[in-house]
Design a protein around this motif. Sequence first.
Motif, PDB file in Angstrom:
ATOM      1  N   THR A  95     -29.785 -31.596  -8.211  1.00 58.11           N
ATOM      2  CA  THR A  95     -28.732 -32.606  -8.130  1.00 58.11           C
ATOM      3  C   THR A  95     -27.446 -32.102  -8.781  1.00 58.11           C
ATOM      4  OG1 THR A  95     -30.396 -34.358  -8.221  1.00 58.11           O
ATOM      5  CG2 THR A  95     -28.124 -34.991  -8.665  1.00 58.11           C
ATOM      6  N   LEU A 100     -23.382 -33.450  -8.417  1.00 62.84           N
ATOM      7  CA  LEU A 100     -23.676 -34.771  -8.995  1.00 62.84           C
ATOM      8  C   LEU A 100     -23.074 -35.909  -8.178  1.00 62.84           C
ATOM      9  CD1 LEU A 100     -23.040 -33.993 -12.777  1.00 62.84           C
ATOM     10  CD2 LEU A 100     -25.240 -34.072 -11.602  1.00 62.84           C
ATOM     11  N   THR A 101     -23.304 -35.877  -6.871  1.00 62.02           N
ATOM     12  CA  THR A 101     -22.745 -36.919  -6.017  1.00 62.02           C
ATOM     13  C   THR A 101     -23.762 -37.965  -5.610  1.00 62.02           C
ATOM     14  OG1 THR A 101     -23.153 -35.523  -4.089  1.00 62.02           O
ATOM     15  CG2 THR A 101     -20.952 -35.400  -5.096  1.00 62.02           C
ATOM     16  N   PRO A 103     -27.525 -40.078  -6.408  1.00 61.59           N
ATOM     17  CA  PRO A 103     -28.502 -40.412  -7.446  1.00 61.59           C
ATOM     18  C   PRO A 103     -29.859 -39.799  -7.136  1.00 61.59           C
ATOM     19  CG  PRO A 103     -28.137 -42.290  -6.008  1.00 61.59           C
ATOM     20  CD  PRO A 103     -27.136 -41.249  -5.611  1.00 61.59           C
ATOM     21  N   ASN A 120     -29.101 -41.325 -13.381  1.00 62.36           N
ATOM     22  CA  ASN A 120     -28.467 -41.999 -12.244  1.00 62.36           C
ATOM     23  C   ASN A 120     -27.262 -42.818 -12.680  1.00 62.36           C
ATOM     24  OD1 ASN A 120     -30.207 -40.977 -10.329  1.00 62.36           O
ATOM     25  ND2 ASN A 120     -31.642 -42.691 -10.455  1.00 62.36           N
ATOM     26  N   ILE A 123     -24.432 -40.431 -13.066  1.00 67.15           N
ATOM     27  CA  ILE A 123     -23.884 -40.065 -11.759  1.00 67.15           C
ATOM     28  C   ILE A 123     -23.010 -41.188 -11.208  1.00 67.15           C
ATOM     29  CG2 ILE A 123     -24.488 -39.554  -9.368  1.00 67.15           C
ATOM     30  CD1 ILE A 123     -26.956 -38.122 -10.385  1.00 67.15           C
ATOM     31  N   SER A 124     -23.509 -42.440 -11.335  1.00 67.05           N
ATOM     32  CA  SER A 124     -22.749 -43.586 -10.840  1.00 67.05           C
ATOM     33  C   SER A 124     -21.402 -43.708 -11.536  1.00 67.05           C
ATOM     34  CB  SER A 124     -23.573 -44.861 -11.039  1.00 67.05           C
ATOM     35  OG  SER A 124     -22.832 -45.999 -10.658  1.00 67.05           O
ATOM     36  N   ASN A 127     -19.069 -40.922 -10.362  1.00 65.21           N
ATOM     37  CA  ASN A 127     -18.543 -41.195  -9.023  1.00 65.21           C
ATOM     38  C   ASN A 127     -17.462 -42.274  -9.070  1.00 65.21           C
ATOM     39  OD1 ASN A 127     -20.256 -39.314  -7.865  1.00 65.21           O
ATOM     40  ND2 ASN A 127     -21.840 -40.815  -7.356  1.00 65.21           N
TER      41      ASN A 127
END
Length: 362
Positions: A95, A100-101, A103, A120, A123-124, A127
């Motif tokens: 990932t 890291l785009t 989850p 996750n 990552i969120s 983004n």
Amino acid sequence: MNKRIKLNVGEKGVLLVEGIGTFLLFQIINVILISNIGKAKLLTNLQTNWQSLIADKVWVVVVVLVLEIFLTYLIAISVYHRMELDQIKQILQKTADDNLTKPVDVKVNQSLQSIVDSFNLLISNMNRRAEEQRQSEESKDELISNVSHDIRTPLTSVIGYLGLIESKNYNDLGQILKYTHIAYKKSQEMQNLVNSLFEYANVQHATSRLNMTKFDMAQMLDQLSADFELEANKRGMEIMVNSTPDKILMKGDTEKLGRVFNNLIMNALKYGKGATHIWLTAEKRDKEVVVTVANNGLPIPETSLKHVFDRFYRVEDSRSKKTGGTGLGLAIAQSMVQLHGGTIAVTSNDEKTSFISHFPIS
């Protein structure tokens, strides 16, 4: 949908070998323990009958078997969790290599799931920040484009008319005065735009502060009505003020709030085509004060209502600025209202166009 980590054939083989090895190890320990216990019994008590000895051995065998099963289970769980952790490491690494785009879509045991959930969440958030940065860059580009357009138009006129005078391309003094007057008016347009930009940037700045004082909102509206009375009469409009109750005490930055209602009234005067009245109303409710600036001019098109507070947005199709606006007045008003912890909205129909502001009392 979440998926559960599955062991491949090689990992299952490792788990099976470790389990069998553990079981055999405990069997050897079991035999040694039983043998030693039997010898001890015979040496210390030669009169013990063989039934008692067998019973003791059976009891020991049962205890050892229970321990074997329990310890084998713990080892198997430990091995399984270790394999899960190794696979999670591989997934997280993949990932990370994918910038890291996306989850991690995986379901594991509860202790490891918290790690996956935290990853996750990271990552969120990344983004979301990337999207905010992208929108910010687009907003900056749009701002530069709009400012360049709005400055270039009057600047071209200033340079053009002054160029005519510089090259002596005029007939008499009257023509010179005409050229300089146009250049002066266009210079004022640029000055208004620069001042509005400065004001907008200042109120948008994170460190912008309010000079809070206690004041009477009803009195402020009365003063604004008096200030714009002459301009309204020139346009055939009448300004009417109504306050419920007659005196509304609240806290706020009177300079910035005055600027808010100044912009809203000027907006009604310039764009309320065919209007005969402008209403300034204030109403005190439980924990807020609602102030409305309304006019009975032509309604704002429905497609434009959601854009009226956007920077540089003008309801009219052309950007010739016949009304002399910069397209920042309502954006500045909205920012100042929000700075006070309030909200502002617009409604428009055939009867009225109303800008409604909600302010906390303190």
